[in-house]
Design an enzyme around this catalytic site. Sequence first.
Site, mmCIF file in Angstrom:
data_model
loop_
_atom_site.group_PDB
_atom_site.id
_atom_site.type_symbol
_atom_site.label_atom_id
_atom_site.label_comp_id
_atom_site.label_asym_id
_atom_site.label_seq_id
_atom_site.Cartn_x
_atom_site.Cartn_y
_atom_site.Cartn_z
ATOM 1 N N HIS A 567 -36.034 1.244 17.337
ATOM 2 C CA HIS A 567 -34.947 0.270 17.502
ATOM 3 C C HIS A 567 -34.451 -0.136 16.114
ATOM 4 O O HIS A 567 -34.267 -1.311 15.818
ATOM 5 C CB HIS A 567 -35.436 -0.964 18.275
ATOM 6 C CG HIS A 567 -35.953 -0.664 19.646
ATOM 7 N ND1 HIS A 567 -36.867 -1.468 20.286
ATOM 8 C CD2 HIS A 567 -35.682 0.346 20.500
ATOM 9 C CE1 HIS A 567 -37.142 -0.956 21.489
ATOM 10 N NE2 HIS A 567 -36.429 0.140 21.628
ATOM 11 N N GLN A 568 -34.250 0.836 15.257
ATOM 12 C CA GLN A 568 -33.889 0.569 13.863
ATOM 13 C C GLN A 568 -32.492 -0.049 13.767
ATOM 14 O O GLN A 568 -31.618 0.237 14.583
ATOM 15 C CB GLN A 568 -33.934 1.863 13.047
ATOM 16 C CG GLN A 568 -35.288 2.539 13.009
ATOM 17 C CD GLN A 568 -35.492 3.588 14.081
ATOM 18 O OE1 GLN A 568 -34.769 3.635 15.076
ATOM 19 N NE2 GLN A 568 -36.486 4.436 13.899
#
Length: 630
Positions: A567-568
């Site tokens: 979930h960068q």
Amino acid sequence: MSYRSVNNQKINIQASTWKTKMSGVGGPQFYGPPFAASCPGSSFVLFMSLVDSIFRNMPDVDDSYHRVKPKTRPDEIYDYIVVGGGAGGSTVAGRLAESEKYKILVIEAGTDEPTVMQVPALNLAFGNSNETSWGYKLDPEPVACRGSPQNRCAWSRAKMLGGCSSHHGLGYVRGVPRNYDDWEAAGNKGWSYKDVLPYFKKSEGNSEVGRLFSSRYHGTRGPMTIESYNYRPEILPDFFEAAKRAGFPISPDTNGEQFIGFSQIQGNMRKGVRVSCAKAFLRPHRNNPYLHVMLNSTATKIIINKDKVAVGVEFVYKKQYFTVMARKEVILAGGIVNTPQLLLLSGVGPKEDLDRVGIKQVHELPGVGKNLTDHVSVGVTLALKKLKNYNDLTWNAVQQYQKNRGGPLSAPGLTQLFGRFNSKYADKKGDNPDMLFMSYGFQAKCSRTGQEHELEDPEHPDAPKTIRISPTLLHPKSRGYISLRSKDPLEAPIIVANYLTESEDQERLLEAVRTLLRIFETTTLLKDKYGLELNKTTYGDCSTKHKFNSDGYWKCAMLYQTLPGEHQSSSCRMGPPSDRFAVVDNELRVYGIKNLRIADASVIPFPISGNTLATVVMVAEKAADFIKQK
């Protein structure tokens, strides 16, 4: 054409190769490598090729006739050039294509999304394939990823049309209202929850509004269909019951009023088939003569003139370089790695980073590639001693899916189990949860025969089925960065996540582990029915250095088996002019460069309390409106 017998049934097997299936213009094609290529040996080829052939001959799954036909040579000039055909790029390009007065080019480094990944249970089939994933290896981490060679964790960032919406676990989860209110409080006017909620609803076509979900939070007319899974593993309702007995809330809608608790999330799918952003936003405009898509094309530079105006893009396709010009804007949607990388290659970013690789600076922008963040997890493995480790990809499951798009293949296993909570470290208001639980198990894997009781690992016939629940840190203090390794645009950049470098992050993640284990320590329901036990995983030498299940054991485990949350965000964050590290303003325009905008996860100012896909689509929806209103 040949025939083989599977479970005493005579089945027609057609070759599954990555080639055109029918000659002639506009004929259907095979999309993606053969399914069997995702398996570790030749013993899987026969059955997996059969399954591949079946899926490729389901019109709603393969969707050959509705896909965008890519160009093999671009025109010289467009109104808008969108770099990246992932979730953000597909969304913004599709919305711009609604007005046929615009001429649009989408430049995508990967191919079209593979057929097999449209089947929800098979979302992991090509997650690490070089053909559909960038396959990034982080540079050596300072404290974490110790169980990976050279302390280098891997990131499976999608390289295909639709991006991560084409290969993620199909979970449609937004952040919580507080996330977006904090964005506005930081100086990003127009990004509060009341401002962004209409954009979430705009993209969403939720088929269960009015029955299970409220129209206050959900849309019904958007192109991205959102549905509940029509299949769930048997253990799922029992897990909810165990959680309730342990005092945990159960939420009927994690995107609605009650966003804290365990929930069975919805997915971006339509009648048992994945709906990626490419399918939702691009394919409806496949006959628009002004929408061009170049696949297998890697952008190498943004063309910026002496007045600091973005006027075009250079890219490479089949080893040939092309330069295309933009009358109006260039829109970057390459994602958290490729967007800052392309800015740096174009001379936009910190001077010291550019000088190091010999690139002349065009514009000083200190925040490019900085502030990188990601959710971080540790895997807690649980053995189900009363269930043998049988393969979930069976001939019966294939037939169920073929008949009515139902059964185990119509859902991504236990991934639909989601939990979001406040730890003792969370904000006292309780409206900004800092713990997430992501789950894995009961997912279809490579099968040799498709028989009902085929063992996943024949060498260990008594091995029990296992599941993994990953306690996850939502708001880490640690920050990483992305920089160039060289001026070669085709070389992977330097990526340092700095996972768990802040000691507070380790304490918070330990709290998440303890919170999860409280469920199994409070009630025996799952132990009695499934024989559930905490697996005595060694985590390298952690089990010899520390007592099993001690705080020291889990701190050692999180540094050994560090799991990227995938979930960068935030590598080109949005912020006001007073924010030295802001890269874009509140209309997503790159500071200092005219006619250049970003529409992907890199602009997210702070990590959100959930998965990033829905937020990226919302960002791209707003970007399209900003552009149209210009």
